[in-house]
Design a protein around this motif. Structure first.
Motif, PDB file in Angstrom:
ATOM      1  N   UNK A 204      17.316  25.162 -13.289  1.00  0.00           N
ATOM      2  CA  UNK A 204      18.295  26.233 -13.126  1.00  0.00           C
ATOM      3  C   UNK A 204      19.716  25.713 -13.360  1.00  0.00           C
ATOM      4  N   UNK A 205      20.013  24.506 -12.864  1.00  0.00           N
ATOM      5  CA  UNK A 205      21.347  23.931 -13.041  1.00  0.00           C
ATOM      6  C   UNK A 205      21.684  23.711 -14.509  1.00  0.00           C
ATOM      7  N   UNK A 206      20.670  23.476 -15.327  1.00  0.00           N
ATOM      8  CA  UNK A 206      20.907  23.211 -16.747  1.00  0.00           C
ATOM      9  C   UNK A 206      21.527  24.401 -17.466  1.00  0.00           C
ATOM     10  N   UNK A 207      21.453  25.587 -16.875  1.00  0.00           N
ATOM     11  CA  UNK A 207      22.099  26.754 -17.477  1.00  0.00           C
ATOM     12  C   UNK A 207      23.616  26.696 -17.338  1.00  0.00           C
ATOM     13  N   UNK A 208      24.119  25.908 -16.365  1.00  0.00           N
ATOM     14  CA  UNK A 208      25.558  25.891 -16.083  1.00  0.00           C
ATOM     15  C   UNK A 208      26.212  24.532 -16.291  1.00  0.00           C
ATOM     16  N   UNK A 209      25.400  23.470 -16.476  1.00  0.00           N
ATOM     17  CA  UNK A 209      25.948  22.113 -16.612  1.00  0.00           C
ATOM     18  C   UNK A 209      25.396  21.456 -17.873  1.00  0.00           C
ATOM     19  N   UNK A 210      26.233  20.684 -18.529  1.00  0.00           N
ATOM     20  CA  UNK A 210      25.835  20.066 -19.795  1.00  0.00           C
ATOM     21  C   UNK A 210      24.862  18.909 -19.589  1.00  0.00           C
ATOM     22  N   UNK A 211      24.914  18.282 -18.417  1.00  0.00           N
ATOM     23  CA  UNK A 211      23.993  17.188 -18.107  1.00  0.00           C
ATOM     24  C   UNK A 211      23.580  17.288 -16.643  1.00  0.00           C
ATOM     25  N   UNK A 212      22.279  17.196 -16.389  1.00  0.00           N
ATOM     26  CA  UNK A 212      21.751  17.247 -15.026  1.00  0.00           C
ATOM     27  C   UNK A 212      20.895  16.015 -14.789  1.00  0.00           C
ATOM     28  N   UNK A 213      21.223  15.268 -13.752  1.00  0.00           N
ATOM     29  CA  UNK A 213      20.385  14.151 -13.310  1.00  0.00           C
ATOM     30  C   UNK A 213      19.585  14.648 -12.113  1.00  0.00           C
ATOM     31  N   UNK A 214      18.268  14.525 -12.185  1.00  0.00           N
ATOM     32  CA  UNK A 214      17.385  15.023 -11.131  1.00  0.00           C
ATOM     33  C   UNK A 214      16.510  13.868 -10.661  1.00  0.00           C
ATOM     34  N   UNK A 215      16.676  13.476  -9.394  1.00  0.00           N
ATOM     35  CA  UNK A 215      15.987  12.302  -8.873  1.00  0.00           C
ATOM     36  C   UNK A 215      15.149  12.661  -7.659  1.00  0.00           C
ATOM     37  N   UNK A 216      13.990  12.019  -7.557  1.00  0.00           N
ATOM     38  CA  UNK A 216      13.130  12.200  -6.392  1.00  0.00           C
ATOM     39  C   UNK A 216      12.356  10.913  -6.152  1.00  0.00           C
ATOM     40  N   UNK A 217      12.068  10.645  -4.884  1.00  0.00           N
ATOM     41  CA  UNK A 217      11.346   9.425  -4.521  1.00  0.00           C
ATOM     42  C   UNK A 217       9.873   9.494  -4.903  1.00  0.00           C
ATOM     43  N   UNK A 218       9.328  10.692  -5.055  1.00  0.00           N
ATOM     44  CA  UNK A 218       7.910  10.860  -5.363  1.00  0.00           C
ATOM     45  C   UNK A 218       7.668  10.803  -6.869  1.00  0.00           C
ATOM     46  N   UNK A 219       7.014   9.756  -7.376  1.00  0.00           N
ATOM     47  CA  UNK A 219       6.720   9.694  -8.817  1.00  0.00           C
ATOM     48  C   UNK A 219       5.861  10.864  -9.287  1.00  0.00           C
ATOM     49  N   UNK A 220       4.949  11.333  -8.430  1.00  0.00           N
ATOM     50  CA  UNK A 220       4.075  12.436  -8.831  1.00  0.00           C
ATOM     51  C   UNK A 220       4.862  13.727  -9.028  1.00  0.00           C
ATOM     52  N   UNK A 221       5.827  13.987  -8.150  1.00  0.00           N
ATOM     53  CA  UNK A 221       6.649  15.183  -8.318  1.00  0.00           C
ATOM     54  C   UNK A 221       7.535  15.071  -9.555  1.00  0.00           C
ATOM     55  N   UNK A 222       8.080  13.895  -9.800  1.00  0.00           N
ATOM     56  CA  UNK A 222       8.923  13.699 -10.986  1.00  0.00           C
ATOM     57  C   UNK A 222       8.100  13.892 -12.254  1.00  0.00           C
ATOM     58  N   UNK A 223       6.876  13.373 -12.255  1.00  0.00           N
ATOM     59  CA  UNK A 223       6.017  13.555 -13.427  1.00  0.00           C
ATOM     60  C   UNK A 223       5.672  15.026 -13.616  1.00  0.00           C
ATOM     61  N   UNK A 224       5.433  15.729 -12.512  1.00  0.00           N
ATOM     62  CA  UNK A 224       5.191  17.175 -12.594  1.00  0.00           C
ATOM     63  C   UNK A 224       6.395  17.878 -13.192  1.00  0.00           C
ATOM     64  N   UNK A 225       7.603  17.483 -12.764  1.00  0.00           N
ATOM     65  CA  UNK A 225       8.822  18.078 -13.307  1.00  0.00           C
ATOM     66  C   UNK A 225       8.940  17.825 -14.807  1.00  0.00           C
ATOM     67  N   UNK A 226       8.652  16.605 -15.234  1.00  0.00           N
ATOM     68  CA  UNK A 226       8.755  16.278 -16.660  1.00  0.00           C
ATOM     69  C   UNK A 226       7.765  17.084 -17.492  1.00  0.00           C
ATOM     70  N   UNK A 227       6.574  17.304 -16.949  1.00  0.00           N
ATOM     71  CA  UNK A 227       5.543  18.026 -17.682  1.00  0.00           C
ATOM     72  C   UNK A 227       5.799  19.524 -17.706  1.00  0.00           C
ATOM     73  N   UNK A 228       6.248  20.079 -16.590  1.00  0.00           N
ATOM     74  CA  UNK A 228       6.341  21.534 -16.461  1.00  0.00           C
ATOM     75  C   UNK A 228       7.741  22.079 -16.677  1.00  0.00           C
ATOM     76  N   UNK A 229       8.763  21.230 -16.513  1.00  0.00           N
ATOM     77  CA  UNK A 229      10.137  21.730 -16.604  1.00  0.00           C
ATOM     78  C   UNK A 229      11.021  20.791 -17.419  1.00  0.00           C
ATOM     79  N   UNK A 230      10.476  20.342 -18.503  1.00  0.00           N
ATOM     80  CA  UNK A 230      11.259  19.516 -19.416  1.00  0.00           C
ATOM     81  C   UNK A 230      12.417  20.342 -19.980  1.00  0.00           C
TER      82      UNK A 230
END
Length: 235
Positions: free
Chosen positions: A59-85
């Protein structure tokens, strides 16, 4: 100092189901979207600290030119990369305290994450240090009248929400949501959480963000803080 005993990486065992859960039930995300629109926030860079499966970062990517999104859970980050690239979102599997960026961010958000950190004051100070002059921090977390609500409270809440979810989502998704809310892994995660009271939240956050404004979100509390320095031109 408050200690948080929950392990954020407990999400690793049910990352996919948690992502579906948030698709069906994300009131904090709805609140965040409304605030970003209301405050007309936007700019060059945003940070989502504790991004989960990437819903808010996307959602932030609609308003910002660059978004850094970090999480401690590798599984959640991988889910984000797969589903919300997204071309403007960079997902990173890392601890909040390991986020280091000399350029800083126009917006720093953290949604329902900070009750996991072992040293809340340290985490808040670090997040503040990442906000650029003229930028904004929006921090939201769950609160409770007791450090950990009992198991029966979560079970009762799931039963209470079921009829409303059927009307809102239909029987199939509502029953799935009920089963997730009453599942052993989810309940085990919730019962390891440690929350601040609403008063305690404001006291602890105000120590680091003295000019902040707070909003009661029923089961959660929100803080909005604007960096007092003048924003520099970054065009």
């Amino acid at each position: 100092m408050r200690e948080a005993r929950a392990d954020p990486r407990s999400f690793d065992s049910f990352a996919g189901d948690y992502d579906r859960y948030c698709d069906l039930h994300d009131p904090l995300g709805e609140w965040l979207g409304a605030r970003l629109t209301e405050l007309a926030l936007g700019g060059a860079r945003a940070l989502d600290a504790g991004c989960g499966s990437g819903r808010h970062a996307q959602f932030l990517a609609d308003s910002y030119r660059e978004v850094v999104a970090a999480d401690l859970s590798p599984a959640l980050v991988e889910t984000a990369r797969l589903r919300r690239s997204h071309a403007r979102v960079r997902y990173e599997a890392r601890d909040l305290h390991d986020i280091a960026d000399d350029d800083g961010f126009d917006l720093v958000i953290s949604i329902a994450t900070l009750h996991h950190v072992p040293d809340l004051g340290k985490a808040l100070r670090h997040l503040r240090s990442l906000v650029r002059p003229g930028g904004t921090a929006i921090l939201v977390d769950n609160v409770s009248g007791r450090p950990t609500p009992p198991r029966w409270a979560y079970l009762t809440g799931a039963a209470y929400e079921l009829p409303r979810d059927i009307l809102r989502l239909g029987a199939r998704d509502a029953w799935w949501l009920y089963r997730f809310r009453t599942s052993r892994p989810w309940l085990a995660h919730l019962l390891s959480d440690r929350y601040l009271t609403r008063t305690g939240f404001e006291r602890r956050y105000r120590e680091v963000f003295p000019e902040a404004r707070f909003t009661d979100l029923d089961f959660a509390h929100a803080m909005i803080w604007h960096h007092p320095a003048v924003r520099r031109d970054r065009s």
